[in-house]
Design an enzyme around this catalytic site. Structure first.
Site: not given
Length: 438
Positions: A191, A321
């Site tokens: 991206e 995470d």
């Protein structure tokens, strides 16, 4: 009789903990106000518990759109919202802006720089930071993208590179300023590379007089043999083609061995001269495993069971995470926002079930799909049997990210900016605000 936190903190070790817990409202402490932490806090809304959310920042950040702040597409305020505002209507929640320094599991206390906070249940959602695989000295030269500060610094580096190229007299210097290297071929790297290429070749082409910004060289470097490795091979290949159509050079099986202010050297000896190197090649979990004294994987994530508990700690949950968790099929649960939200919701349900004397069910991850955008009208989307690329995937990506943004105001602001950028090929946040100008 209700016992306060202070009394619990200073009480004698002779006090029977189980009796103490039975005489007062239970205290749930949540470390981190990302997707997982907020989902857990909101899931405890109906519970007769006191919830404390601790975060070192005062805002919740929508990390999937950080790259757009870094490439001048959005402003920071459009993808962040104060934690207190999000939770202001939830009466059983209090918020503390503190930095966690440790956890005393025996005493059930979270340690910060300024206080000791008692808990009956602890939910750790402290996220991850970028990793340099043992080359931490590269961080100064090649910043990663995890915070607003990272994004504004990267934006300053990118825009300053064009300014320096405009002012350069030497052709070699100009080429180095107009060369951008992105390390890492995962979603963030893809991206970033696509957005930088669009910025250079479409958005600012009329802004300079001495340079042609469309001649900028954008190089995406990936150590593995494929970009977007979590995607099916056919979508990874389509993503590579989309990037190359934008003018991005995609170098696979190209590990970085040197990184400094002059650029990078690859394992095969190739050198790329660049004044702007960006890092998106790996992540490292927070210090949660060290705080708990429990095993962790290579990325520092705590090994957790199917109920999201670390070994031998049924009153502690690790999510997002921070956690290394496998699904019912033995596959690793990915470190993405939907997974973190589901883990937070599960932790809240598990606490409610225990308080009500009900059995808890193992965590079950529901895969809703994986998305990555490459540029204007170009993205890839994997929904299992349904795989999309191009315009269709790009529309799905836009809708999904607007949906996950917190707050109607942010959704409306981002939608308007995207619509104007699509019509006018412009980005309104082209500001160099980083004080450490490169």
């Amino acid at each position: 009789m209700r016992i306060t936190v202070e009394e619990a903190d200073s009480g004698s070790s002779a006090i029977n903990r189980n009796a103490l817990r039975a005489t007062r409202r239970q205290k749930v402490v949540i470390l981190g106000a990302g997707f997982g932490g907020l989902a857990a806090a909101m899931g405890l809304r109906p519970a007769d518990v006191d919830v404390t959310v601790i975060d070192r920042r005062n805002y919740h950040l929508f990390q999937p759109l950080l790259y757009q702040v870094a490439t001048a597409g959005l402003s920071p305020a459009q993808i962040a919202m104060p934690i207190r505002r999000i939770l202001s209507r939830q009466a059983n929640v209090s918020v503390l802006m503190e930095r966690v320094e440790g956890i005393d599991k025996e005493a059930r206390i979270v340690k910060t720089a300024n206080r000791r906070i008692a808990y009956d249940y602890l939910i750790i959602a402290t996220g991850a930071r970028h990793a340099y695989f043992g080359k931490d000295e590269w961080a100064e030269t090649a910043p990663g993208l995890k915070t607003i500060a990272d994004a504004t610094e990267i934006r300053a580096r990118i825009l300053s590179a064009f300014e320096r190229a405009e002012a350069a007299e030497d052709e070699a210097d100009r080429e180095r300023f107009l060369t951008f290297v992105v390390g890492g071929g995962g979603p963030t790297g893809v991206e970033l590379a696509g957005a930088i290429a669009e910025l250079a070749k479409k958005v600012i082409v009329r802004d300079f007089r001495r340079i042609d910004s469309s001649s900028a060289r954008v190089v995406l470097v990936e150590a593995g043999g494929v970009g977007l490795p979590a995607m099916p091979p056919i979508l990874s290949e389509k993503a590579r083609r989309h990037l190359e159509m934008l003018g991005v050079e995609v170098l696979l099986k190209a590990a970085v061995t040197r990184c400094d202010v002059q650029g990078v050297t690859l394992a095969d000896g190739r050198e790329i001269q660049s004044s702007c190197v960006l890092w998106a090649a790996g992540v490292m979990a927070s210090k949660a495993a060290k705080w708990l004294g429990v095993p962790a994987d290579r990325a520092g994530r705590v090994h957790a069971d199917r109920n999201l508990n670390p070994p031998g700690n049924n009153d502690i949950f690790v999510i997002g995470d921070t956690a290394a968790v496998t699904d019912e099929n033995g596959g690793a649960v990915p470190g993405v926002a939907p997974a973190a939200k589901q883990m937070g919701e599960h932790a809240a349900r598990a606490i409610l079930a225990e308080l009500e004397g009900r059995p808890t069910r193992p965590f079950r991850y529901r895969e809703f799909g994986r998305l990555a955008t490459i540029g204007r009208k170009a993205a890839v989307a994997d929904f299992g049997r349904i795989r999309l690329s191009g315009l269709g995937a790009w529309l799905v990506w836009n809708i999904a990210h607007l949906w996950f943004l917190v707050g109607f105001r942010n959704r409306a602001a981002v939608f308007m900016d995207w619509a104007l950028a699509y019509i006018r090929y412009d980005r309104s946040a082209r500001l160099i605000t980083d004080r450490h100008e490169r």
